[in-house]
Design an enzyme around this catalytic site. Structure first.
Site, mmCIF file in Angstrom:
data_model
loop_
_atom_site.group_PDB
_atom_site.id
_atom_site.type_symbol
_atom_site.label_atom_id
_atom_site.label_comp_id
_atom_site.label_asym_id
_atom_site.label_seq_id
_atom_site.Cartn_x
_atom_site.Cartn_y
_atom_site.Cartn_z
ATOM 1 N N ASP A 101 -64.422 -108.744 96.520
ATOM 2 C CA ASP A 101 -64.971 -108.045 95.357
ATOM 3 C C ASP A 101 -65.320 -109.063 94.275
ATOM 4 O OD1 ASP A 101 -65.640 -106.048 93.546
ATOM 5 O OD2 ASP A 101 -63.575 -105.665 92.941
ATOM 6 N N ASP A 121 -71.859 -106.498 90.054
ATOM 7 C CA ASP A 121 -70.618 -105.978 90.600
ATOM 8 C C ASP A 121 -70.833 -105.550 92.046
ATOM 9 O OD1 ASP A 121 -68.173 -104.804 90.989
ATOM 10 O OD2 ASP A 121 -68.496 -103.130 89.611
#
Ligand SMILES: *[C@@H]1O[C@H](CO)[C@@H](O)[C@H](O)[C@H]1NC(C)=O
Length: 485
Positions: free
Chosen positions: A363, A158
Site C-alpha cells: 500500500d 493512493d
C-alpha cells in the site's frame, strides 16, 4: 654449529608460524569486514533526516509519462506557500492517522465484515464533523492538469483507493483550504455531469463508494469516506485529464467534490490507483496498459517519481513477485511475503505460513509496515541483538524499539531483507528500517498487528527509494534498488 643451525631453524619455523597466523588473522579480519558490509548499513546519522532545503540533484533522467513525487510535509512541497494551507503535522499525528487507516483496511478486508458494514452511510448527519486532523495516509502528491483550459492540481496518490476526486466550486457543502485554485467546472468546456441512471454511477457501489441520485437534478452524487475519517461528497463527473503535454485522457471519470472534510494538507484531492474499474489505472488502460511505477524519496527533502505506461518498467534491476488478490476485495494489491532476514540471517520463526492466515498487501498510503505479531517479535529480537552496542531510548507510540544516537556521527544497523514469492529478495534501505524525529530517539520502523490473522501491510516507509512497479496487466509487482534518492 649444529646447535646454532637448529636454533636458526627453530627461529625460522617460529617466524613462519607467526606469519601464517598473522595472514590467517588478516584473512579472517577481511572476511569479517566484507560480511559486515553485507550484513550492516554503515551510514552517517544525518542521512536519516531531511535537510532544510529541497535537493533537486535527486532528479533522474526524465521518462515519458512521469510525474515528480513530492512529500507533503517537507521543503520540496509547495503546498504550504503563501500560508494558504496548513501542512505542518506532528510525527505523533501521522502515526495516529496511520493507525486509523490500518484499522479501516483491516476491517474492510476482514473475512467477517462485508464492506457494506465498514463504509459509513452517506448522509450528512453521520458525516464526521470537521476536525483539525490531517489525512495521515497518502503522504505523497503529484501535479496533474484538469479541464479545458487545464488547471494544475496537486493530488495525493493512493494505491489503496479507486476514485480520483478534487474539490470543486461552488463548494456547496464545504471545501478545506488548498494551495491551488479550487477547480471550477463552470469554467471548463470539457466538463460533463454523470446522471444517476448511468452505469458509471451504479458501479460505484462495487468500489465501496456510496452513490445516490440528486432529487432535483438527477445528477449522480458520490460519497467516499477514508480510513482516517476524511470524506469527499460531490458530483460524479467526466473531464479531460492532462498527465503531461503529450498524455491527455478525455472523459476521465472523477469526483467533483462539493463537501470535503478532514484536511488533505493543502492538496486538491486524490488520485486513486487501486484495482477497481473506476481507478486511474483501469480507466487509462488503453494508453498505459495498466502499468505504473513509483519511487518514494528517502526524505521529504528529495523528489521521487510516479510513472505510467511502458517507461514505468525500464529500471534494469527489477525483480518480480506475483500479484495476488484478497478474497472479496477489488481495490488492494496483494503479494506474498515468504521470509524476512536480519543481518543476513533468515528468521527461522518466519515463513510463508506466518503470513498466509491474514494475507499481505502492498500500500502506498500506509506509512508503517504492519506485521503478524509472530513475525514482528522475531524481527525485533534479531534487530535488538544486532543493535546491542547502542543505548536504548524510550518507546515512541507505535514503536517499541528505539535508540539514542546522540553520541554518534555514524551508525551501523543490521540490514533487513524481505523475501517475496518467486524468489524475490528486497533489501530495505536504511530509511526503511529506522524512523525518528531526532538523534535522541530513532526507532525500528515496524509495528505488529493485533493478531496473526490480520492482514500484513507493506507500507510506504519500507518502500522508500525502491523502484516499485505495479504491472497489473502482467499480474506482478516489481522491485528495484535505488529508484530515487
Ligand atoms: C452539472 O450539475 C450541476 C448540479 O446539478 C449543475 O449546477 C451544472 O450546471 C451541471 N453542469 C453541466 C455542464 O451540465
Amino acid at each position: 654449529m649444529h646447535i646454532q643451525m637448529s636454533s636458526f631453524l627453530l627461529a625460522s619455523f617460529a617466524l613462519l608460524f607467526c606469519i601464517s597466523t598473522l595472514e590467517k588473522s588478516f584473512a579472517f579480519q577481511a572476511t569479517k569486514e566484507s560480511n559486515n558490509l553485507r550484513q550492516y548499513h554503515f551510514v552517517h546519522l544525518n542521512s536519516l533526516f531531511p535537510s532544510s532545503s529541497c535537493s533537486s540533484s535527486a532528479k533522474g533522467p526524465k521518462r515519458k509519462a512521469s510525474l515528480e513525487v513530492v512529500h507533503k510535509h517537507g521543503p520540496c512541497s509547495q503546498l504550504n506557500h503563501n500560508g494558504k494551507a496548513k501542512t505542518t503535522i506532528s510525527h505523533t499525528d501521522i502515526m495516529n492517522l496511520d493507525n486509523e487507516r490500518v484499522k479501516y483496511i483491516q476491517s474492510r478486508l476482514s473475512k467477517n465484515l462485508g464492506r457494506e458494514n465498514s463504509v459509513k452511510e452517506l448522509d450528512s448527519t453521520t458525516l464526521p464533523t470537521k476536525s483539525n486532523s490531517l489525512i495521515g495516509s497518502a503522504n505523497y502528491f503529484v501535479v496533474v492538469g484538469l479541464g479545458t483550459p487545464k488547471r494544475d492540481l496537486s493530488l495525493v496518490f493512493d494505491t489503496g483507493s479507486d476514485l480520483t476526486w478534487t474539490q470543486c466550486e461552488p463548494c456547496a457543502g464545504s471545501c478545506y483550504k488548498q494551495q491551488d485554485a479550487i477547480f471550477d467546472p463552470s469554467k471548463s468546456s470539457s466538463y460533463i455531469n454523470i446522471t444517476c441512471t448511468s452505469s458509471l454511477c451504479t458501479q460505484l457501489t462495487s468500489a465501496g463508494i456510496k452513490s445516490r441520485c440528486s432529487s432535483s437534478t438527477t445528477a449522480c452524487i458520490y460519497g467516499i469516506q477514508y480510513g482516517d475519517k476524511s470524506t469527499s461528497v460531490g458530483f460524479l463527473s467526466q473531464e479531460r485529464l492532462t498527465i503531461t503535454a503529450t498524455d491527455i485522457v478525455d472523459d476521465f471519470l472523477f469526483g467533483c467534490g462539493q463537501d470535503n472534510e478532514g484536511l488533505f494538507s493543502g492538496s486538491a484531492g486524490l488520485i486513486g490507483l487501486g484495482r477497481h474499474p473506476i481507478s486511474f489505472v483501469q480507466q487509462t488502460s488503453s494508453i498505459y496498459n495498466k502499468i505504473f511505477s513509483y519511487c518514494l524519496p528517502s526524505t521529504s527533502s528529495s523528489l521521487g517519481h510516479l510513472t505510467f505506461g511502458a517507461s514505468a518498467a525500464t529500471n534494469a534491476n527489477l525483480k518480480y513477485t506475483p500479484l495476488s488478490t484478497i478474497s472479496g476485495d477489488n481495490t488492494f494489491y496483494g503479494l506474498d511475503i515468504v521470509g524476512i532476514s536480519v543481518g543476513g540471517t533468515k528468521l527461522p520463526a518466519v515463513s510463508s505460513s506466518t503470513f498466509s492466515a491474514g494475507g499481505s498487501i502492498i500500500d502506498s498510503g500506509t506509512v508503517i509496515t504492519r506485521l503478524a505479531p509472530t513475525a514482528y517479535a522475531a524481527l525485533r529480537s534479531a534487530f535488538r541483538q544486532g543493535m546491542e552496542k547502542y543505548p536504548v531510548a524510550n518507546e515512541d507510540g507505535l514503536f517499541d524499539t528505539c535508540y539514542d544516537f546522540s553520541g554518534y556521527k555514524e551508525i551501523s544497523v543490521p540490514k533487513i531483507d524481505f523475501e517475496f514469492a518467486g524468489g524475490v529478495t528486497v533489501e530495505l534501505p536504511l530509511v526503511g528500517i529506522l524512523i525518528g524525529r531526532s538523534a535522541q530517539q530513532v526507532c525500528l520502523a515496524f509495528a505488529a498487528n493485533g493478531n496473526d490473522n490480520d492482514i500484513t501491510i507493506f507500507g510506504n516507509v519500507q518502500q522508500k527509494t525502491l523502484e516499485v512497479v505495479y504491472d497489473v496487466e502482467g499480474g506482478r509487482i516489481g522491485f528495484g534498488a535505488a529508484g530515487c534518492n
